[in-house]
Motif scaffolding. Sequence first.
Motif: not given
Length: 110
Positions: A3-7, A53-54, A59-60, A64-67
Amino acid sequence: MGLIRKIKLLCDEKKVTFAEVERKIGISNGQIRRWDNSSPKVENVKKVADFFNVSTDYLLGRTEYKHLDEPITIAAHHVGEEWTEEELEEIERFKDFVRTKRKEHPQKGK
């Protein structure tokens, strides 16, 4: 990827810091970094997802799809095969079934 890495990656893309995100979504300073050692509140994950806007699933790490509305293409080619009218109807019913499952469980299985 956690999560932190994605953010962090999203922050880099948007050219903002954790502190700016925290301030704009209304959570306490340093809160995001503390998520490495504790579970964030669901509401706060939603706020971060909305800010970038994801999807929360992105995030979790559940997709792998942002939207949520990213198209998924499924193609099948059967060279030399002839389809009966009944088989084509069966394929259409299966497509409808998959669409129904998607509505019941968004992003599941991605």
